[in-house]
Design an enzyme around this catalytic site. Structure first.
Site, mmCIF file in Angstrom:
data_model
loop_
_atom_site.group_PDB
_atom_site.id
_atom_site.type_symbol
_atom_site.label_atom_id
_atom_site.label_comp_id
_atom_site.label_asym_id
_atom_site.label_seq_id
_atom_site.Cartn_x
_atom_site.Cartn_y
_atom_site.Cartn_z
ATOM 1 N N HIS A 1 1.430 5.724 6.364
ATOM 2 C CA HIS A 1 0.869 6.087 5.093
ATOM 3 C C HIS A 1 1.391 7.760 4.987
ATOM 4 C CE1 HIS A 1 -0.980 2.284 5.315
ATOM 5 N NE2 HIS A 1 -1.007 2.593 3.670
ATOM 6 N N SER B 1 0.751 -0.886 0.599
ATOM 7 C CA SER B 1 -0.023 -0.531 -0.081
ATOM 8 C C SER B 1 0.514 1.539 0.675
ATOM 9 C CB SER B 1 -0.804 0.199 1.447
ATOM 10 O OG SER B 1 -0.306 -0.115 2.331
ATOM 11 N N ASP C 1 -3.572 6.239 11.741
ATOM 12 C CA ASP C 1 -2.312 6.163 10.299
ATOM 13 C C ASP C 1 -0.680 6.687 10.546
ATOM 14 O OD1 ASP C 1 -1.202 4.884 8.517
ATOM 15 O OD2 ASP C 1 -2.440 5.735 7.103
#
Length: 563
Positions: free
Chosen positions: A535, A281, A532
């Site tokens: 990312h 990802s 998160d």
């Protein structure tokens, strides 16, 4: 100015009963003339007659700023790198082939990390001699998969050697930024006067990966509202993040400049070629950043399917591709030996054939991997189960391979497959391990990156032992693969790990969802909201990765054509 007439002038002599002789009048007129000549010279000279001097000589008084004001303005618009600044030299990490070190690795142990409360930037015109604070025990690494974090921590009991800054360099570059910073980052115009320092010609031998982050008044190349393919998880502004200065920092190598990304130049360099992002990802994160930048000059046509994303730029016949591959090596979920169905099995000595069949069609490949090695999986070498992550049913049987060793083997496997492929002649760019910034715990145990609004200053790096050792294993696998090369392809390491360890401000944190009722503050028990910290926000630091990709491509294509 009103000048009084002399009392013995002809005009006033009629007022007196005894006029002066003519000779006295002549003498008086002469003295007056001398006085006027003297006064004129005084008025024109500095500093009494600045206004008069401007009238006579056409000099603009604004050119003569007060020295203190001039100094203040200069400090605001000039970013100067002191020539005593130090480079970073990553020390060797422990050899995990050693039985002693292998014995210290477990799934439940902790990682040594350097910690600091300082997150302010050091002025760039000061010496940046670096000293690291003492280490404290904190957390292990955390990851996310395509949509949600994965489970499990790979951890280390023993302290890992940390980055040391002990390498000096001559930093003679001065960056002259002549525009004022604006908080409105919607403008993508690039004034030549401001950006000239960044777009200077490059030294091909320059080290792109040791440098510092400097504030960029121009802001990002796109906004969250001008990119239609931005994944919502990375749309930090769209998800309500209140600050946005994290968008306004540029990476500045110590020895040269990294040019601002030029979409038209990229498309021209890649004319008729295909660039593929392959991996997890985080690879998707980088691929979407590339598309967002290119979208500002041309909207591509979507020619993808569920197996492969493909975006075609008609003007130059450039194709941008993304293929999902969690580990880059062959994996399956079917039962194998005593490993049951449902658990991922990784054949560490075989590349992922899902994308290998397409490799001959790619001119540039950007690889991303590492974070999925914290996910539950079984490791297979030579058709034998040799280890596992968060899975090992027989405690009496020793594991030969842990997740860190498995990652190193996987890197060597996939890169060897590429540099020995008989029909692949492209450029392989290995983007090094992307650091996460969970502090105070893991993603599911209260780890947080909330409130980080600017890069860490040099000397205040938060060291993560797991990140360092994953980076070391990746570099080792890269170097071993180079020695096995047999084809005409090129292998390049894009070593972003150290630079991005400073960017704890660039993650979505709690702003990973547009839900207006989402939690963004710690609860009554002190625990932070779900975060998160792996990312990267878009726009944000991740865009720098593609500036580096463009520079690597430029060096390969422009210099090969000129030689």
């Amino acid at each position: 100015m009103t000048w009084a007439s002399p009392k013995d002038s002809p005009r006033m002599s009629s007022n007196f009963s005894h006029p002066k002789p003519l000779s006295w009048i002549v003498i008086s007129v002469g003295l007056l003339a001398l006085f006027l000549l003297f006064a004129s010279s005084v008025l024109v000279s500095y500093p009494i007659g600045a206004a008069v001097r401007g009238y006579f000589y056409g000099v603009n008084s604004s050119e003569n700023l007060d020295s203190s004001d001039s100094s203040s303005v200069k400090n605001d618009i000039d970013v100067r790198l002191d020539n005593t600044s130090e480079l970073v030299d990553r020390k060797a990490l422990p050899d995990l082939h050693s039985p002693t070190n292998l014995a210290t690795l477990s799934n439940d142990s902790t990682v040594e990390r350097i910690d600091t409360k300082s997150d302010s930037q050091v002025p760039f015109n000061e010496s940046t001699s670096t000293k690291f604070p003492k280490t404290e025990q904190v957390k292990g690494p955390e990851t996310s998969d395509t949509q949600s974090p994965v489970t499990g921590n790979a951890t280390i009991d023993e302290p890992v050697s940390v980055v040391s800054m002990n390498k000096s360099t001559d930093l003679s570059t001065t960056l002259n930024e002549t525009s004022q910073y604006s908080s409105d980052s919607s403008s993508t115009a690039v004034p030549a006067s401001v950006d000239a320092a960044f777009n200077a010609s490059q030294d091909s031998g320059c080290d792109l990966y040791h440098g510092t982050w400097i504030h960029d008044p121009l802001g990002p190349l796109y906004t969250n509202n001008t990119c239609p393919v931005l994944t919502q998880m990375q749309n930090c502004q769209g998800n309500g993040r209140p600050d946005k200065d994290y968008e306004n920092w540029r990476w500045k190598p110590f020895q040269c400049n990294l040019p601002r990304f030029d979409p038209k130049k990229f498309l021209e360099l890649m004319r008729g070629k295909t660039l593929a992002f392959i991996g997890d990802s985080v690879a998707r994160n980088q691929m979407e950043s590339m598309l967002c930048i290119l979208w500002q000059v041309e909207a591509p046509k979507n020619r993808g399917n569920r197996h492969m994303q493909r975006y075609y730029f008609k003007s130059t016949s450039v194709m941008i591709v993304r293929i999902w591959s969690s580990w880059l090596v062959k994996h399956m979920s079917d039962p194998f030996d005593y490993a049951p169905a449902g658990v991922d099995k990784l054949h560490l000595d075989a590349p992922d054939d899902i994308f290998m069949e397409h490799i001959p069609n790619f001119d540039v490949v950007v690889l991303s991997s590492g974070h999925w090695f914290a996910k539950q999986s079984v490791y297979i070498l030579n058709n034998e189960i040799v280890g596992g992550q968060l899975w090992w049913p027989d405690k009496s049987r020793p594991m030969k391979i842990n997740n860190i060793e498995a990652f190193g083997i996987s890197v060597e496997t996939i890169l060897t497959a590429l540099v020995t492929h008989p029909n692949y002649t492209g450029i392989t760019i290995v983007r090094s391990y992307s650091p996460d910034h969970y502090e105070g715990g893991a993603w599911n145990t209260g780890g947080s990156c909330t409130g980080k609004e600017k890069p860490l200053a040099l000397g205040h790096l938060v060291e993560n032992g797991f990140t360092n050792i994953m980076h070391e294993k990746q570099v080792t696998g890269f170097n071993r693969a180079i020695k096995k090369a047999t084809n005409e392809s090129k292998l390049r390491l894009m070593d972003i790990t150290e630079a991005f360890s400073y960017r704890h401000d660039g993650h979505p944190g709690p702003y990973r969802s547009p839900d207006p009722n989402k939690k963004t503050k710690r609860g009554p028990d002190g625990r932070p909201p779900p975060q998160d910290c792996l990312h990267w926000c878009m726009p944000g630091p991740v865009d720098t990765w593609n500036e580096l990709v463009l520079e690597i491509i430029r060096r390969e294509y422009e210099e090969s054509s000129s030689s």
